[in-house]
Design a protein around this motif. Structure first.
Motif, short mmCIF file in Angstrom:
data_model
loop_
_atom_site.label_atom_id
_atom_site.label_comp_id
_atom_site.label_asym_id
_atom_site.label_seq_id
_atom_site.Cartn_x
_atom_site.Cartn_y
_atom_site.Cartn_z
N ARG A 29 1.15 32.28 -22.23
CA ARG A 29 2.60 32.20 -22.13
C ARG A 29 3.04 32.71 -20.77
N TYR A 34 1.17 19.05 -29.91
CA TYR A 34 0.52 20.30 -30.30
C TYR A 34 -0.35 20.10 -31.53
N GLU A 79 3.97 40.21 -24.56
CA GLU A 79 3.08 39.07 -24.73
C GLU A 79 3.17 38.13 -23.55
N GLY A 80 4.36 38.07 -22.96
CA GLY A 80 4.56 37.16 -21.85
C GLY A 80 3.89 37.62 -20.57
N TYR A 128 -1.39 29.98 -34.52
CA TYR A 128 -1.32 29.85 -33.06
C TYR A 128 -0.29 28.83 -32.57
N PRO A 151 4.10 31.23 -33.48
CA PRO A 151 4.70 31.60 -32.19
C PRO A 151 5.99 30.84 -31.88
N VAL A 161 -0.52 21.37 -23.43
CA VAL A 161 -0.55 21.97 -24.76
C VAL A 161 -1.46 23.18 -24.67
N VAL A 162 -0.85 24.37 -24.69
CA VAL A 162 -1.66 25.58 -24.71
C VAL A 162 -1.21 26.43 -25.88
N TYR A 163 -2.12 27.28 -26.35
CA TYR A 163 -1.77 28.19 -27.43
C TYR A 163 -1.19 29.44 -26.76
N ASP A 164 0.14 29.53 -26.80
CA ASP A 164 0.89 30.53 -26.04
C ASP A 164 0.45 31.97 -26.26
N THR A 165 0.15 32.31 -27.51
CA THR A 165 -0.11 33.71 -27.81
C THR A 165 -1.55 34.11 -27.50
N MET A 166 -2.38 33.12 -27.15
CA MET A 166 -3.77 33.44 -26.83
C MET A 166 -3.91 33.70 -25.33
#
Lengths: 290, 360
Positions: free
Chosen positions: B138, A182, A288-289, A199, A203, B91-96
């Motif tokens: 997410r 990450y 959010e999910g 980000y 989280p 790898v992702v930005y979960d909250t975006m």
């Protein structure tokens, strides 16, 4: 096929029932009993209905304590949560110094509450305390026994000293679970330090942070021992929080009826706030999910 | 875009490497052509990822230089190298949202909003995610997340190179093929230098113009898929490429004949004197079972893999695999194996020996 019914199996639940009854239900019901009766000892009770509750709800004394309590909890949360996150972000990730930091951070958590109180009570004394004496030498007018602001500062600094570690350690655990990829991806994407925090780190910490905030809220809302040892609730009523007030009422003045009503409301408030808090946070998570 | 040059490059994870075995990457000199599609192939732990991280700047090499074009970037930060990299695990930005994920590298470089919008749309169409652009990342499946990672890797048009570190490991086989085809197409369209790390030979051979095979911290061969198949430079390449890999038999070489266990095998070319442990290598595709010519073979097992059959046998104590066409009857009369002479490669201490006269 018929299932074998053996009602004797209920006896197996009995030990649990007994333990719970003696440890929770009966004591709680005793409090309920006191809250709706008037008593002068000797096990004589006179029915009072909701009188004590009415008295408590309208009591200025309780309002004052509740106000101070909310202020105290808000201040320590506002300090400990950001500070804890900041410390966690700056702790070494591995190696010898990581272990040293972890031990140092865990130390305050291992000290019994009344010892923490005693440490700060002595530490802050103007005549013999390390802090109080040198502040006086520097010309700072500091005396927690007769200045309400000084008393508040002392109690808050003490709580921050005692409990910030908990927030920091929980956040640190959350941070440790972030895979290296990450951070590498963030570098490749040219993310700023703030973006990495916003980000990636935040989280991933959200889950443990929720637990940290909840624990610190409940603990601070019920705080008793440490301020009691340091200031005894004074000067005046300046640091008399809900628990301290409750003990004064129940043990000091022996007003068992009002104290019992107070206890029940106190308990319900904590339960309610914690529940609201938890529900809001977990719902945010779910949305959010989606 | 630029040509990537590695000069005397070596890397060790130890602070004070002494012997050669302390190095995760042994000293190497290589040039990666601008616009090439390379596959970096090798088994786990051979240094592929280390090499990739050195190129992208996530790791500073213990010695040597890395050049992009004429610019020495050895000490440059990853961000300054303008490189895209896709990792093994998503790898992702979960909250975006998916959209913000794709736009992130562009926004960080201050591109204008209209351009970002158009570019994100293009990439989303390519990875087939237009319909879920406004969803949070997410909660998506692992392969959807990996597609986002791939998209984020490809969203910038001006990168010097795009590096892929086994990006399709978590993706299911059907999708794998599709994405690989898209990557290939993208390469043709934009001509980025692409380096693709994998341990899957099919993936490497289908993706790349040039395959770089690594073994034990060394680049053992850099060549086209055909080179790797016909003339493996190292026995590891012979063994690693092909299914099953190349047969290796210990032999003594005299001129244009190999002697093994008393039998003589004709070679396609003559060789000078060779020192070290010598072996001959022959692909199972170039071995034929016969009723009496060649070397005696004991057949252990016949495996039918659909298109053809693989015969597992034993020649003078070494395992030899032969590929037989589907219709051919494998009877008890087939007791010998014959090798096509000009397909035999000769190895000394695991490295290929070129025949005299310069024939390949």
């Amino acid at each position: 096929m018929d299932k074998t019914q053996n009602n004797k199996a209920w006896f197996l639940v009995l030990p649990v029932l007994v333990v719970v009854a003696f440890s929770a239900i009966i004591p709680l019901m005793t409090v309920v009993n006191y809250s709706v009766n008037d008593t002068f000892g000797d096990n004589q009770f006179f029915w009072a209905g909701l009188e004590w509750f009415e008295e408590m709800v309208t009591s200025d004394r309780l309002h004052g304590a509740l106000g101070r309590q909310i202020l105290f909890s808000s201040i320590i949360l506002a300090i400990e949560v950001p500070l804890g996150i900041y410390i966690a972000l700056n702790m070494p990730k591995k190696g010898f110094w990581a272990s040293v930091c972890l031990v140092l951070m865990a130390l305050p958590l291992l000290i019994p509450f009344n010892v923490v109180g005693t440490i700060w009570q002595i530490f802050g004394r103007v005549d013999i305390g390390l802090l109080g004496h040198y502040l006086a030498e520097l010309g700072v007018d500091y005396n927690y026994t007769n200045d309400p602001i000084d008393a508040w500062v002392t109690v808050i600094v003490m709580d921050v000293w005692h409990w910030t570690s908990l927030v920091a350690l929980l956040c640190y655990a959350g941070l440790q679970s972030i895979p290296e990829a990450y951070y590498q991806a963030a570098k490749v994407d040219q993310a700023s330090r703030w973006s990495v925090f916003r980000y990636i780190e935040l989280p991933k910490m959200a889950g443990v942070l929720l637990i940290a905030v909840l624990l610190r809220f409940m603990d601070s809302f019920m705080i008793y021992t440490e301020p009691f040892v340091v200031t005894g609730g004074g000067p005046g009523n300046a640091t008399t929080f809900l628990s301290i007030d409750l003990v004064k009422m129940a043990v000091g003045q022996f007003d068992l009826g009002p104290a019992a009503a107070f206890s029940i409301m106190y308990f319900l408030v904590i339960l309610l706030v914690s529940w609201v808090f938890y529900t809001v946070m977990t719902n945010l998570d779910k949305e959010e999910g989606r | 875009m630029a040509q990537i040059t590695l000069k005397n490059l070596a890397h060790s994870y130890l602070a004070n490497p002494r012997t050669e075995s302390d190095f995760a990457l042994k000293e190497m000199d290589h040039v990666w052509q601008d616009g090439g599609a390379y596959a970096l192939l090798g088994s786990s732990g051979c240094g592929k990822t280390t090499l990739l991280n050195i190129i992208s700047g996530l790791l500073r090499p213990s010695q040597g230089r890395v050049l992009f074009g004429d610019r020495d970037v050895t000490d440059a930060e990853t961000a300054a190298r303008n490189i895209a990299q896709v990792f093994q695990f998503p790898v992702v930005y979960d909250t975006m949202t998916v959209r913000d994920n794709l736009a992130f590298p562009l926004r960080n470089r201050g591109m204008d909003a209209a351009y970002i919008k158009a570019r994100v749309g293009q990439i989303a169409a390519m990875i087939g995610m237009e319909s879920i652009l406004d969803r949070k990342a997410r909660g998506l499946t692992a392969d959807a997340k990996q597609k986002i990672s791939l998209g984020r890797g490809m969203v910038r048009e001006d990168v010097n190179a795009i590096l892929f570190d086994e990006p399709l490991t978590v993706i299911d086989p059907h999708m794998k093929w599709e994405l690989r085809t898209q990557l290939k197409q993208l390469h043709r369209e934009f001509g980025h230098t692409m380096i693709y790390v994998t341990h899957d030979q099919t993936e490497a051979l289908t993706f790349a113009d040039k395959v770089v095979v690594m073994y034990d911290g060394r680049v053992v061969q850099m060549g086209t898929p055909e080179d790797l198949f016909e003339t493996p430079a190292h026995t590891f390449v012979g063994y690693f490429i092909g299914s099953p890999g190349m047969n290796l038999l210990p032999a003594e070489i005299h001129g244009n004949t190999a002697h093994l266990q008393g039998a003589a095998v004709p070679l396609g070319a003559a060789y000078g004197p060779i020192t070290g442990r010598t072996q001959i290598g022959i692909r199972p595709e170039y071995a034929v079972l016969t009723a009496g010519n060649g070397l005696p073979i004991t057949i252990k097992r016949v495996e039918d893999v659909g298109r053809h059959r693989i015969i597992r046998g034993d020649v003078a104590g070494s395992t030899v695999n032969v590929i037989a066409p589907e219709g051919m009857a494998v009877g008890a009369d087939l007791t010998h194996v014959q090798f096509t002479p000009d397909r035999i490669n000769v190895y000394a201490d695991d490295w290929r020996v070129a025949p005299l006269g310069g024939a390949a």
